[in-house]
Design an enzyme around this catalytic site. Structure first.
Site, mmCIF file in Angstrom:
data_model
loop_
_atom_site.group_PDB
_atom_site.id
_atom_site.type_symbol
_atom_site.label_atom_id
_atom_site.label_comp_id
_atom_site.label_asym_id
_atom_site.label_seq_id
_atom_site.Cartn_x
_atom_site.Cartn_y
_atom_site.Cartn_z
ATOM 1 N N CYS A 80 -0.005 3.849 2.660
ATOM 2 C CA CYS A 80 0.473 3.399 3.979
ATOM 3 C C CYS A 80 1.925 3.821 4.198
ATOM 4 C CB CYS A 80 0.366 1.878 4.104
ATOM 5 S SG CYS A 80 -1.304 1.237 4.049
ATOM 6 N N CYS A 94 0.830 -1.212 0.000
ATOM 7 C CA CYS A 94 0.000 0.000 0.000
ATOM 8 C C CYS A 94 0.868 1.267 0.000
ATOM 9 C CB CYS A 94 -0.903 -0.032 1.229
ATOM 10 S SG CYS A 94 -1.771 1.501 1.576
#
Length: 141
Positions: free
Chosen positions: A65, A62
């Site tokens: 993230c 991600c």
């Protein structure tokens, strides 16, 4: 985890679980508390914390993230002694992911005394995240 004290520069070993919150062994100032947890130790690391916990549910694949992670670590440094950051890779903790019905990453939870007091999904800039943490913890006292 090894944390360098921002005040005196000494390196300190900070355990994932401890009574109270970590302080520098040299100058005794609060240290940021950053830990990792998974399915097996989530309760011990996050739910039984003596200070409020910011849980970062993230994934290695991600990109948002990876963008928000340094922001969360900076908040943990700024709130040393008052907040614990617990990072959970959802791909390695499917039971935690299922328990909190994580549908998007990053998902952030604020916990106090083992209970979720607020949560949000998605990355955000430092300012709004700081405000969210401060206001949520301030109104929950």
């Amino acid at each position: 985890m090894i944390i360098r004290c921002e005040h005196c520069g000494k390196k300190n070993r900070v355990p994932a679980v401890a009574a109270g919150s970590p302080v520098c062994g040299n100058c005794h100032r609060p240290l940021p508390w950053i830990a990792e947890a998974g399915d097996e130790d989530f309760a011990e690391v996050a739910e039984r914390s003596s200070v409020p916990v910011l849980v970062d549910l993230w994934a290695t694949w991600c990109a948002p993230c990876r963008t928000v992670s340094p922001v969360l670590e900076r908040i943990a440094h700024e709130m040393a002694g008052r907040l614990k950051l617990v990072k959970i890779d959802i791909d390695r903790a499917p039971r935690v992911q299922e328990r909190f019905a994580v549908r998007a990453v990053p998902t952030l939870l604020l916990m106090r005394d083992g209970k979720v007091i607020d949560q949000r999904a998605g990355a955000a800039p430092a300012g709004p995240l700081r405000t969210w943490v401060g206001e949520t913890l301030g109104r929950d006292t």
